[in-house]
Design a protein around this motif. Structure first.
Motif, PDB file in Angstrom:
ATOM      1  N   THR A   1       4.143   5.385   8.203  1.00 42.29           N
ATOM      2  CA  THR A   1       3.663   4.323   7.320  1.00 42.29           C
ATOM      3  C   THR A   1       2.440   4.834   6.575  1.00 42.29           C
ATOM      4  O   THR A   1       1.568   5.444   7.168  1.00 42.29           O
ATOM      5  CB  THR A   1       3.199   3.099   8.133  1.00 42.29           C
ATOM      6  OG1 THR A   1       3.635   3.239   9.473  1.00 42.29           O
ATOM      7  CG2 THR A   1       3.714   1.830   7.533  1.00 42.29           C
TER       8      THR A   1
ATOM      9  N   ARG B   1      -1.115   4.769   4.956  1.00 44.54           N
ATOM     10  CA  ARG B   1      -2.355   4.023   5.133  1.00 44.54           C
ATOM     11  C   ARG B   1      -2.605   3.269   3.841  1.00 44.54           C
ATOM     12  O   ARG B   1      -2.655   3.851   2.764  1.00 44.54           O
ATOM     13  CB  ARG B   1      -3.468   5.023   5.434  1.00 44.54           C
ATOM     14  CG  ARG B   1      -4.858   4.518   5.249  1.00 44.54           C
ATOM     15  CD  ARG B   1      -5.277   3.719   6.448  1.00 44.54           C
ATOM     16  NE  ARG B   1      -6.733   3.633   6.537  1.00 44.54           N
ATOM     17  CZ  ARG B   1      -7.459   2.751   5.877  1.00 44.54           C
ATOM     18  NH1 ARG B   1      -6.884   1.901   5.058  1.00 44.54           N
ATOM     19  NH2 ARG B   1      -8.768   2.731   6.038  1.00 44.54           N
ATOM     20  N   LYS B   2      -2.698   1.946   3.938  1.00 41.04           N
ATOM     21  CA  LYS B   2      -2.880   1.137   2.724  1.00 41.04           C
ATOM     22  C   LYS B   2      -4.362   0.943   2.439  1.00 41.04           C
ATOM     23  O   LYS B   2      -5.149   0.699   3.343  1.00 41.04           O
ATOM     24  CB  LYS B   2      -2.252  -0.239   2.919  1.00 41.04           C
ATOM     25  CG  LYS B   2      -0.741  -0.206   2.996  1.00 41.04           C
ATOM     26  CD  LYS B   2      -0.139  -0.595   1.659  1.00 41.04           C
ATOM     27  CE  LYS B   2       1.371  -0.602   1.742  1.00 41.04           C
ATOM     28  NZ  LYS B   2       1.943   0.739   1.847  1.00 41.04           N
TER      29      LYS B   2
ATOM     30  N   ARG C   1      -7.186  -1.356   1.420  1.00 44.26           N
ATOM     31  CA  ARG C   1      -7.372  -2.816   1.459  1.00 44.26           C
ATOM     32  C   ARG C   1      -8.614  -3.201   0.670  1.00 44.26           C
ATOM     33  O   ARG C   1      -9.688  -2.651   0.889  1.00 44.26           O
ATOM     34  CB  ARG C   1      -7.465  -3.303   2.916  1.00 44.26           C
ATOM     35  CG  ARG C   1      -6.116  -3.186   3.646  1.00 44.26           C
ATOM     36  CD  ARG C   1      -6.238  -3.454   5.130  1.00 44.26           C
ATOM     37  NE  ARG C   1      -6.629  -4.803   5.472  1.00 44.26           N
ATOM     38  CZ  ARG C   1      -5.797  -5.841   5.599  1.00 44.26           C
ATOM     39  NH1 ARG C   1      -4.510  -5.671   5.387  1.00 44.26           N
ATOM     40  NH2 ARG C   1      -6.239  -7.032   5.940  1.00 44.26           N
TER      41      ARG C   1
ATOM     42  N   ARG D   1      -2.605  -4.646  -6.779  1.00 41.41           N
ATOM     43  CA  ARG D   1      -1.355  -4.848  -6.044  1.00 41.41           C
ATOM     44  C   ARG D   1      -0.290  -3.899  -6.565  1.00 41.41           C
ATOM     45  O   ARG D   1       0.388  -3.218  -5.804  1.00 41.41           O
ATOM     46  CB  ARG D   1      -0.889  -6.293  -6.215  1.00 41.41           C
ATOM     47  CG  ARG D   1       0.332  -6.641  -5.378  1.00 41.41           C
ATOM     48  CD  ARG D   1       1.071  -7.819  -5.941  1.00 41.41           C
ATOM     49  NE  ARG D   1       2.018  -7.370  -6.963  1.00 41.41           N
ATOM     50  CZ  ARG D   1       2.885  -8.167  -7.570  1.00 41.41           C
ATOM     51  NH1 ARG D   1       2.898  -9.455  -7.316  1.00 41.41           N
ATOM     52  NH2 ARG D   1       3.720  -7.682  -8.462  1.00 41.41           N
ATOM     53  N   ASP D   2      -0.169  -3.839  -7.886  1.00 41.98           N
ATOM     54  CA  ASP D   2       0.843  -2.970  -8.485  1.00 41.98           C
ATOM     55  C   ASP D   2       0.556  -1.495  -8.251  1.00 41.98           C
ATOM     56  O   ASP D   2       1.441  -0.655  -8.369  1.00 41.98           O
ATOM     57  CB  ASP D   2       0.982  -3.247  -9.985  1.00 41.98           C
ATOM     58  CG  ASP D   2       1.747  -4.539 -10.244  1.00 41.98           C
ATOM     59  OD1 ASP D   2       2.370  -5.047  -9.286  1.00 41.98           O
ATOM     60  OD2 ASP D   2       1.716  -5.035 -11.382  1.00 41.98           O
TER      61      ASP D   2
ATOM     62  N   GLY E   1      -0.212  -0.508  -5.388  1.00 38.97           N
ATOM     63  CA  GLY E   1       0.149  -0.297  -3.986  1.00 38.97           C
ATOM     64  C   GLY E   1      -0.923  -0.685  -2.984  1.00 38.97           C
ATOM     65  O   GLY E   1      -0.833  -0.359  -1.803  1.00 38.97           O
ATOM     66  N   MET E   2      -1.948  -1.388  -3.440  1.00 36.91           N
ATOM     67  CA  MET E   2      -3.020  -1.767  -2.515  1.00 36.91           C
ATOM     68  C   MET E   2      -2.780  -3.155  -1.943  1.00 36.91           C
ATOM     69  O   MET E   2      -2.062  -3.961  -2.535  1.00 36.91           O
ATOM     70  CB  MET E   2      -4.371  -1.750  -3.232  1.00 36.91           C
ATOM     71  CG  MET E   2      -4.689  -0.390  -3.819  1.00 36.91           C
ATOM     72  SD  MET E   2      -6.262  -0.401  -4.696  1.00 36.91           S
ATOM     73  CE  MET E   2      -6.096   1.101  -5.673  1.00 36.91           C
ATOM     74  N   GLU E   3      -3.381  -3.432  -0.797  1.00 31.07           N
ATOM     75  CA  GLU E   3      -3.341  -4.784  -0.240  1.00 31.07           C
ATOM     76  C   GLU E   3      -4.617  -5.500  -0.669  1.00 31.07           C
ATOM     77  O   GLU E   3      -5.723  -5.080  -0.326  1.00 31.07           O
ATOM     78  CB  GLU E   3      -3.221  -4.739   1.281  1.00 31.07           C
ATOM     79  CG  GLU E   3      -1.838  -4.296   1.716  1.00 31.07           C
ATOM     80  CD  GLU E   3      -1.583  -4.391   3.212  1.00 31.07           C
ATOM     81  OE1 GLU E   3      -0.403  -4.357   3.600  1.00 31.07           O
ATOM     82  OE2 GLU E   3      -2.542  -4.473   3.992  1.00 31.07           O
ATOM     83  N   VAL E   4      -4.450  -6.553  -1.441  1.00 31.54           N
ATOM     84  CA  VAL E   4      -5.596  -7.242  -2.026  1.00 31.54           C
ATOM     85  C   VAL E   4      -5.801  -8.575  -1.321  1.00 31.54           C
ATOM     86  O   VAL E   4      -4.916  -9.431  -1.333  1.00 31.54           O
ATOM     87  CB  VAL E   4      -5.358  -7.493  -3.529  1.00 31.54           C
ATOM     88  CG1 VAL E   4      -6.570  -8.187  -4.144  1.00 31.54           C
ATOM     89  CG2 VAL E   4      -5.058  -6.194  -4.247  1.00 31.54           C
ATOM     90  N   ILE E   5      -6.931  -8.720  -0.689  1.00 31.21           N
ATOM     91  CA  ILE E   5      -7.256  -9.997  -0.045  1.00 31.21           C
ATOM     92  C   ILE E   5      -8.045 -10.808  -1.060  1.00 31.21           C
ATOM     93  O   ILE E   5      -9.163 -10.446  -1.446  1.00 31.21           O
ATOM     94  CB  ILE E   5      -8.073  -9.789   1.245  1.00 31.21           C
ATOM     95  CG1 ILE E   5      -7.246  -9.003   2.264  1.00 31.21           C
ATOM     96  CG2 ILE E   5      -8.486 -11.126   1.834  1.00 31.21           C
ATOM     97  CD1 ILE E   5      -7.646  -7.590   2.444  1.00 31.21           C
TER      98      ILE E   5
ATOM     99  N   GLU F   1     -11.345  -8.286   7.709  1.00 30.01           N
ATOM    100  CA  GLU F   1     -10.115  -7.776   7.107  1.00 30.01           C
ATOM    101  C   GLU F   1     -10.061  -6.248   7.126  1.00 30.01           C
ATOM    102  O   GLU F   1      -9.119  -5.652   6.618  1.00 30.01           O
ATOM    103  CB  GLU F   1      -9.976  -8.277   5.665  1.00 30.01           C
ATOM    104  CG  GLU F   1      -9.820  -9.791   5.536  1.00 30.01           C
ATOM    105  CD  GLU F   1      -8.420 -10.270   5.933  1.00 30.01           C
ATOM    106  OE1 GLU F   1      -7.576  -9.427   6.262  1.00 30.01           O
ATOM    107  OE2 GLU F   1      -8.199 -11.495   5.897  1.00 30.01           O
ATOM    108  N   ASP F   2     -11.088  -5.615   7.677  1.00 30.83           N
ATOM    109  CA  ASP F   2     -11.160  -4.154   7.707  1.00 30.83           C
ATOM    110  C   ASP F   2     -10.935  -3.576   6.309  1.00 30.83           C
ATOM    111  O   ASP F   2     -10.147  -2.644   6.117  1.00 30.83           O
ATOM    112  CB  ASP F   2     -10.144  -3.576   8.703  1.00 30.83           C
ATOM    113  CG  ASP F   2     -10.450  -2.123   9.053  1.00 30.83           C
ATOM    114  OD1 ASP F   2     -11.634  -1.744   8.992  1.00 30.83           O
ATOM    115  OD2 ASP F   2      -9.514  -1.372   9.387  1.00 30.83           O
TER     116      ASP F   2
ATOM    117  N   THR G   1       6.106  -1.420  -4.786  1.00 30.84           N
ATOM    118  CA  THR G   1       4.890  -0.609  -4.718  1.00 30.84           C
ATOM    119  C   THR G   1       4.260  -0.620  -3.330  1.00 30.84           C
ATOM    120  O   THR G   1       3.390   0.189  -3.032  1.00 30.84           O
ATOM    121  CB  THR G   1       3.820  -1.150  -5.692  1.00 30.84           C
ATOM    122  OG1 THR G   1       3.420  -2.452  -5.250  1.00 30.84           O
ATOM    123  CG2 THR G   1       4.366  -1.250  -7.095  1.00 30.84           C
TER     124      THR G   1
ATOM    125  N   LEU H   1      -2.883 -10.926  -0.703  1.00 27.32           N
ATOM    126  CA  LEU H   1      -2.992 -11.707   0.517  1.00 27.32           C
ATOM    127  C   LEU H   1      -3.939 -12.865   0.222  1.00 27.32           C
ATOM    128  O   LEU H   1      -5.141 -12.688   0.141  1.00 27.32           O
ATOM    129  CB  LEU H   1      -3.497 -10.822   1.660  1.00 27.32           C
ATOM    130  CG  LEU H   1      -2.741  -9.492   1.813  1.00 27.32           C
ATOM    131  CD1 LEU H   1      -3.372  -8.611   2.882  1.00 27.32           C
ATOM    132  CD2 LEU H   1      -1.279  -9.737   2.146  1.00 27.32           C
TER     133      LEU H   1
END
Lengths: 136, 315
Positions: free
Chosen positions: A3, A5-6, A8, A31-32, A34-38, A56-57, B86, B91
């Protein structure tokens, strides 16, 4: 299976202005990429933003301010980051920020300020270049 | 190890880091869970599921507040979908929970589903264990907005709450299999909207038609989460359900079933990893796919051959 590493990112709007269109566009672009956006929504206090990033680390906090209160709010976020020993989190800012304020904000520890007209690619590349060492 | 010590000292940063490590398949995090496994199994895990926009996050936040009033500690894991293209995700469940952001007795974590299709992510179960070791009394797991068949939440929750809203379809929808079958408690949220009473009736009818596996009568409650209406009753039903499954032994049989399913899942995954990492040309799935595409073999024969090859090697 392997997997990735995303990266964040917490996107936050500190203070009282109610314009979050810019913040949402950035969130979408990250997001587009490929990141995780809180996404935390409007009217956040610096205390909540930093605590959120810790829980949320997050690798990055992105602050957006259009109200003119950025000097107070952004530097307070940096103070809390130091207080909580969370200097591994990179803080960037954006919005309506006069050029003369930028050096002072950077002095307080904000990694970069992106003013209107910055391309999304610039922001994405900056985040990737700053987090790559954390992600390995 | 440092992280283990910090986790036991109730450091939220350790929780945050460990959950990330689990998401990234870092073996060190699983080792810590193994060492502290004796501390798991004590929290009441409550699943919150339902369609997008039903009010799951708002409901979760109001429930958490009630439990904080009773001096209980609360962990929340909120899952939102990851992009299949992607891998990125927005979140946004936290927006409804920011009142709780500074509460010492609350930990909130957002998770991307990262390709997992059952309504939660692959790492969600292990993350609940980290929160149990941390010492949370209650752990809420909020699923992605679900359609009809994402029912993985029942594998980790002791109590599953299905949140519905008026206006999503006719009375055939509530008769369908899948998501409608997994609620221990049904909630019709946004109950001030048109059609709420009708939906309650339809669900009641569906529940009456159902063959009961035990004598827990699934309640159906009306709430307006954003106004805090109906939440007290819901909290009571959550307590009541937990008490019921504990005293009847259902909790134990449920957990046993889930552990078995989890074992099978980990095994499956390890097995596939083994094939992928074998460096054996006979086990190169890309090559085999190519052969199947060119009609040199078929999927069934190919799998037989893979098993034969693995057996040969282990002998």
């Amino acid at each position: 299976m392997y997997t990735d590493r995303k990266i964040r990112v917490v996107i936050a709007k500190p203070g009282l202005d109610g314009h979050d269109r810019g913040a949402k566009i950035i969130a979408h672009a990250l997001r587009d990429a490929g990141m995780e956006v809180i996404y935390t929504g409007l009217r956040q206090t610096p205390e909540k933003i930093v605590e959120t990033a810790i829980q949320e680390d997050a690798d990055v906090i992105g602050l957006s301010s259009l109200s003119g209160a950025h000097m107070h709010l952004f530097t307070r976020v940096m103070e809390l980051i130091r207080e909580k020993d969370a200097e591994n989190i990179i803080v960037i800012g954006g919005g309506i920020i006069p050029n003369e304020d930028i050096p002072k904000l950077k002095e307080s520890g904000i990694a970069e300020i992106f003013t209107p007209g910055t391309s999304m690619k610039e922001i994405i590349d900056f985040i990737k270049s700053k987090t790559i060492s954390n992600c390995e | 190890m440092e992280l283990k010590k910090k986790l036991l000292e109730h450091d939220k940063r350790a929780v945050a880091r460990l959950i990330s490590m689990i998401e990234n398949d870092d073996q060190k995090a699983f080792n810590i869970i193994s060492e502290l496994f004796y501390l798991t199994g004590n929290a009441h895990i409550v699943g919150i599921t339902g369609p997008p926009g039903a009010g799951k996050s708002t409901l979760t936040a109001s429930l958490a507040k009630k439990l904080r009033d009773l001096d209980k500690t609360v962990g929340i894991i909120a899952v939102d979908p990851s992009s299949p293209f992607t891998g990125g995700a927005i979140l946004g469940d936290r927006i409804r929970m920011q009142d709780l952001a500074l509460d010492e007795g609350v930990y909130i974590r957002s998770m991307g589903s990262r390709g997992h299709l059952g309504g939660i992510s692959k790492a969600t179960h292990a993350a609940t264990r980290i929160l149990e070791i941390y010492g949370m009394d209650y752990i809420f797991v909020e699923t992605v907005g679900v359609g009809q068949s994402e029912v993985d939440i029942m594998k980790i929750a002791d109590t599953t709450i299905l949140v519905l809203v008026p206006g999503l379809g006719d009375d055939i929808q509530v008769l369908k299999a899948g998501i409608m079958e997994i609620g221990d408690i049904f909630v019709v949220n946004k109950a001030d909207k048109d059609g709420a009473d009708k939906l309650v009736l339809e669900v009641e009818m569906m529940l009456n038609l159902r063959k009961m596996e035990n004598d827990w009568q699934q309640p159906i409650l009306k709430t307006i989460a954003i106004q805090d209406t109906g939440i007290d009753i819901l909290v009571n039903k959550i307590f009541k359900h937990y008490n019921y499954i504990k005293t009847t032994g259902l909790l134990k049989s449920k957990k046993l079933k889930c552990i078995e399913a989890e074992l099978a899942e980990i095994l499956r995954e390890r097995f596939i990893d083994m094939v992928y990492n074998s460096n054996n040309a006979q086990l190169d799935l890309k090559e085999i796919a190519n052969e199947i595409f060119n009609k040199k073999t078929d999927p069934y024969t190919a799998v037989d051959k893979i098993f034969f090859e693995l057996k040969e090697r282990s002998n």
